[in-house]
Scaffold this motif. Structure first.
Motif, PDB file in Angstrom:
ATOM      1  N   ARG A 212       0.932  -1.135   0.073  1.00 39.73           N
ATOM      2  CA  ARG A 212       0.028   0.070   0.096  1.00 39.73           C
ATOM      3  C   ARG A 212       1.072   1.249   0.005  1.00 39.73           C
ATOM      4  NH1 ARG A 212      -5.544  -1.345   1.131  1.00 39.73           N
ATOM      5  NH2 ARG A 212      -5.707  -3.575   1.969  1.00 39.73           N
ATOM      6  N   TYR A 213       0.943   1.848  -1.028  1.00 39.55           N
ATOM      7  CA  TYR A 213       1.802   3.059  -1.289  1.00 39.55           C
ATOM      8  C   TYR A 213       0.765   4.387  -1.885  1.00 39.55           C
ATOM      9  CZ  TYR A 213       5.906   0.428   0.021  1.00 39.55           C
ATOM     10  OH  TYR A 213       6.863   0.043   0.856  1.00 39.55           O
ATOM     11  N   ASN A 217       4.571   5.376  -8.563  1.00 36.58           N
ATOM     12  CA  ASN A 217       5.949   6.073  -8.412  1.00 36.58           C
ATOM     13  C   ASN A 217       6.238   5.907  -7.143  1.00 36.58           C
ATOM     14  OD1 ASN A 217       6.807   6.853 -11.084  1.00 36.58           O
ATOM     15  ND2 ASN A 217       4.841   8.160 -11.342  1.00 36.58           N
ATOM     16  N   HIS A 218       5.512   6.336  -6.049  1.00 37.53           N
ATOM     17  CA  HIS A 218       5.857   6.255  -4.780  1.00 37.53           C
ATOM     18  C   HIS A 218       6.495   5.105  -4.285  1.00 37.53           C
ATOM     19  CE1 HIS A 218       4.630   6.252  -0.177  1.00 37.53           C
ATOM     20  NE2 HIS A 218       6.003   6.550  -0.325  1.00 37.53           N
ATOM     21  N   TRP A 219       5.906   3.693  -4.764  1.00 39.88           N
ATOM     22  CA  TRP A 219       6.562   2.495  -4.380  1.00 39.88           C
ATOM     23  C   TRP A 219       7.897   2.206  -5.287  1.00 39.88           C
ATOM     24  CZ3 TRP A 219       8.728  -1.446  -7.087  1.00 39.88           C
ATOM     25  CH2 TRP A 219       9.052  -2.498  -6.547  1.00 39.88           C
ATOM     26  N   LEU A 220       8.118   2.847  -6.446  1.00 42.78           N
ATOM     27  CA  LEU A 220       9.292   2.579  -7.019  1.00 42.78           C
ATOM     28  C   LEU A 220      10.387   3.445  -6.432  1.00 42.78           C
ATOM     29  CD1 LEU A 220      10.894   1.469  -9.377  1.00 42.78           C
ATOM     30  CD2 LEU A 220      10.004   3.401 -10.691  1.00 42.78           C
ATOM     31  N   ASN A 221       9.816   4.769  -6.106  1.00 48.94           N
ATOM     32  CA  ASN A 221      11.120   5.442  -5.285  1.00 48.94           C
ATOM     33  C   ASN A 221      11.547   4.825  -4.191  1.00 48.94           C
ATOM     34  OD1 ASN A 221      10.882   7.600  -7.481  1.00 48.94           O
ATOM     35  ND2 ASN A 221       9.372   8.743  -6.252  1.00 48.94           N
ATOM     36  N   VAL A 222      10.525   4.522  -3.601  1.00 47.66           N
ATOM     37  CA  VAL A 222      11.012   3.724  -2.007  1.00 47.66           C
ATOM     38  C   VAL A 222      11.667   2.608  -2.264  1.00 47.66           C
ATOM     39  CG1 VAL A 222      10.218   2.522  -0.114  1.00 47.66           C
ATOM     40  CG2 VAL A 222       8.776   4.688  -0.591  1.00 47.66           C
ATOM     41  N   PHE A 223      11.409   1.569  -3.272  1.00 50.54           N
ATOM     42  CA  PHE A 223      12.076   0.527  -3.790  1.00 50.54           C
ATOM     43  C   PHE A 223      13.591   0.653  -4.029  1.00 50.54           C
ATOM     44  CE2 PHE A 223       8.808  -1.638  -1.826  1.00 50.54           C
ATOM     45  CZ  PHE A 223       8.808  -3.121  -1.763  1.00 50.54           C
ATOM     46  N   ARG A 224      13.823   1.487  -5.229  1.00 55.14           N
ATOM     47  CA  ARG A 224      14.982   1.785  -5.762  1.00 55.14           C
ATOM     48  C   ARG A 224      15.857   2.475  -4.850  1.00 55.14           C
ATOM     49  NH1 ARG A 224      14.380   5.334 -11.158  1.00 55.14           N
ATOM     50  NH2 ARG A 224      16.552   5.007 -11.138  1.00 55.14           N
ATOM     51  N   THR A 225      15.339   3.260  -3.692  1.00 51.35           N
ATOM     52  CA  THR A 225      16.308   3.860  -2.875  1.00 51.35           C
ATOM     53  C   THR A 225      16.697   2.870  -1.606  1.00 51.35           C
ATOM     54  OG1 THR A 225      15.022   6.025  -3.123  1.00 51.35           O
ATOM     55  CG2 THR A 225      16.425   5.955  -1.062  1.00 51.35           C
ATOM     56  N   TYR A 226      16.045   2.003  -1.158  1.00 51.87           N
ATOM     57  CA  TYR A 226      15.973   1.250   0.049  1.00 51.87           C
ATOM     58  C   TYR A 226      16.310  -0.078  -0.161  1.00 51.87           C
ATOM     59  CZ  TYR A 226      14.633   5.779   2.221  1.00 51.87           C
ATOM     60  OH  TYR A 226      14.456   7.014   2.739  1.00 51.87           O
ATOM     61  N   TYR A 227      15.634  -0.707  -1.152  1.00 52.72           N
ATOM     62  CA  TYR A 227      15.550  -2.288  -1.380  1.00 52.72           C
ATOM     63  C   TYR A 227      16.869  -2.671  -2.164  1.00 52.72           C
ATOM     64  CZ  TYR A 227      13.598  -6.968  -2.408  1.00 52.72           C
ATOM     65  OH  TYR A 227      13.279  -8.401  -2.445  1.00 52.72           O
ATOM     66  N   ASP A 248       9.606  -0.598 -17.289  1.00 52.47           N
ATOM     67  CA  ASP A 248       9.127  -1.822 -17.259  1.00 52.47           C
ATOM     68  C   ASP A 248       8.500  -2.422 -15.510  1.00 52.47           C
ATOM     69  OD1 ASP A 248       9.892  -2.409 -19.740  1.00 52.47           O
ATOM     70  OD2 ASP A 248      11.463  -3.700 -19.364  1.00 52.47           O
ATOM     71  N   VAL A 249       9.296  -1.774 -14.640  1.00 51.00           N
ATOM     72  CA  VAL A 249       8.870  -1.970 -13.328  1.00 51.00           C
ATOM     73  C   VAL A 249       7.386  -1.192 -13.261  1.00 51.00           C
ATOM     74  CG1 VAL A 249       9.221  -1.387 -10.834  1.00 51.00           C
ATOM     75  CG2 VAL A 249      11.027  -2.279 -12.347  1.00 51.00           C
ATOM     76  N   LEU A 250       7.416  -0.118 -13.521  1.00 47.48           N
ATOM     77  CA  LEU A 250       6.054   0.747 -13.635  1.00 47.48           C
ATOM     78  C   LEU A 250       4.869   0.173 -14.117  1.00 47.48           C
ATOM     79  CD1 LEU A 250       7.231   4.607 -13.759  1.00 47.48           C
ATOM     80  CD2 LEU A 250       6.195   3.420 -11.745  1.00 47.48           C
ATOM     81  N   ASP A 251       5.327  -0.544 -15.398  1.00 43.58           N
ATOM     82  CA  ASP A 251       4.401  -1.366 -16.256  1.00 43.58           C
ATOM     83  C   ASP A 251       3.748  -2.315 -15.399  1.00 43.58           C
ATOM     84  OD1 ASP A 251       2.846  -1.958 -18.886  1.00 43.58           O
ATOM     85  OD2 ASP A 251       4.179  -3.678 -18.361  1.00 43.58           O
ATOM     86  N   LEU A 252       4.501  -3.207 -14.700  1.00 43.52           N
ATOM     87  CA  LEU A 252       4.239  -4.391 -14.043  1.00 43.52           C
ATOM     88  C   LEU A 252       3.227  -3.722 -12.727  1.00 43.52           C
ATOM     89  CD1 LEU A 252       4.512  -7.430 -13.026  1.00 43.52           C
ATOM     90  CD2 LEU A 252       6.479  -6.612 -11.788  1.00 43.52           C
ATOM     91  N   LEU A 253       3.856  -2.548 -12.175  1.00 52.47           N
ATOM     92  CA  LEU A 253       2.994  -2.063 -11.147  1.00 52.47           C
ATOM     93  C   LEU A 253       1.495  -1.626 -11.403  1.00 52.47           C
ATOM     94  CD1 LEU A 253       5.796   0.214  -9.594  1.00 52.47           C
ATOM     95  CD2 LEU A 253       4.683  -1.668  -8.325  1.00 52.47           C
ATOM     96  N   ASP A 261      -7.878   4.956  -7.703  1.00 51.46           N
ATOM     97  CA  ASP A 261      -7.774   6.340  -7.142  1.00 51.46           C
ATOM     98  C   ASP A 261      -6.309   6.950  -7.037  1.00 51.46           C
ATOM     99  OD1 ASP A 261      -6.713   4.663  -5.059  1.00 51.46           O
ATOM    100  OD2 ASP A 261      -7.658   5.671  -3.440  1.00 51.46           O
ATOM    101  N   GLY A 262      -5.612   6.370  -7.938  1.00 50.65           N
ATOM    102  CA  GLY A 262      -4.408   7.045  -8.127  1.00 50.65           C
ATOM    103  C   GLY A 262      -2.953   6.313  -6.925  1.00 50.65           C
ATOM    104  N   THR A 263      -3.711   5.622  -6.170  1.00 50.52           N
ATOM    105  CA  THR A 263      -2.807   5.125  -5.194  1.00 50.52           C
ATOM    106  C   THR A 263      -2.273   3.669  -5.515  1.00 50.52           C
ATOM    107  OG1 THR A 263      -4.657   4.140  -3.750  1.00 50.52           O
ATOM    108  CG2 THR A 263      -3.942   6.243  -3.170  1.00 50.52           C
TER     109      THR A 263
END
Length: 277
Positions: A212-213, A217-227, A248-253, A261-263
């Motif tokens: 839940r993000y 883009n929020h999920w991607l920013n968190v994961f590419r920074t911390y994961y 490709d990651v955003l397409d999967l998401l 609702d955009g979340t």
């Protein structure tokens, strides 16, 4: 003609080199920022194990300690292990905040420094699945569990979101040669092969963890920074290839997101496994 033992050994992956790179990856970023969101899976695993107070518990590849803390909250006698010391330090901070008495020890899941048949419960949530030598780590889990004890595992499935994410990453950054995908641990075939002949029973339950993000883009920013695995994948690519990985990651998401609702509300399937030795 059968291959000689010498030839097989020569063709085997260099597990030590692979693990060294993995340690760097998991120690990069800040996995705890991601891992802590998965706490519910550790709590659920302890309930599925019907974990009893006073039981001895070994958490293998414990990360920042989700199932470690869950077991200690149920008054287990817990030993928490990982080969990344910084993650154990994060788990210690969490344990101290709750006043939980837990033993922490740096250890390799493929060579656990414990005697045979030492623990009532041997557990791992999204941890042991990333060991490169899968057969050896499976043997180690079995070895340190008492007869009649339980092995509890939580692993991403190949079909679920994280399994698909690793396929996307692998299409851009080749995984180590000869190493099976971590999501193999999330299949009945793997679990039956490596545990079936030596245990009383295996119970597999497919569950979903929901990411839940604020947005994809929020999920991607968190994961590419911390994961670590995603962070290192982006670091390994030049700008053009990194942009394609992002697409490709955003397409999967977008394909797997159920929010309108955009979340981001994204169910990710995992296999919860309870093995009775």
């Amino acid at each position: 003609m059968n291959q000689s033992a010498e030839t097989i050994e020569q063709n085997a992956p260099d597990y030590s080199a692979i693990k060294s790179k993995q340690q760097v990856a998991w120690g990069s970023g800040d996995y705890g920022r991601v891992g802590i969101t998965l706490q519910i899976t550790g709590e659920q695993l302890c309930e599925s194990l019907d974990m009893k107070a006073g039981g001895t518990v070994l958490d293998v590849a414990a990360g920042n300690g989700n199932v470690t803390l869950a077991a200690a909250r149920r008054f287990g006698i817990v030993t928490s292990t990982d080969y990344v010391e910084s993650l154990l330090e994060q788990s210690k901070v969490r344990a101290d905040a709750e006043g939980l008495d837990i033993s922490f020890q740096q250890a390799d899941a493929e060579d656990l420094p414990f005697s045979n048949e030492s623990f009532d419960y041997v557990v791992s949530t999204f941890g042991v699945m990333f060991t490169p030598d899968q057969a050896t780590s499976a043997r180690e889990l079995h070895r340190v569990c008492k007869p009649g004890g339980k092995i509890g595992l939580v692993n991403w499935t190949p079909e679920g979101f994280i399994g698909q994410l690793f396929k996307v990453i692998g299409s851009h950054v080749s995984p180590p040669a000869g190493v099976k995908p971590p999501s193999a641990w999330g299949t009945e075939a793997f679990l039956n092969q490596h545990f079936g002949p030596r245990v009383q029973s295996i119970k597999n339950t497919r569950r979903s963890f929901v990411f839940r993000y604020g947005s994809p883009n929020h999920w991607l920013n968190v994961f590419r920074t911390y994961y670590g695995p995603l962070l290192k994948a982006f670091e390994a690519l030049d700008n053009e290839k990194a942009e394609q990985l992002e697409i490709d990651v955003l397409d999967l998401l977008d394909r797997m997101n159920v929010a309108t609702d955009g979340t981001l509300v994204l169910p990710s399937e995992y296999m919860e496994t309870v093995i009775t030795r």
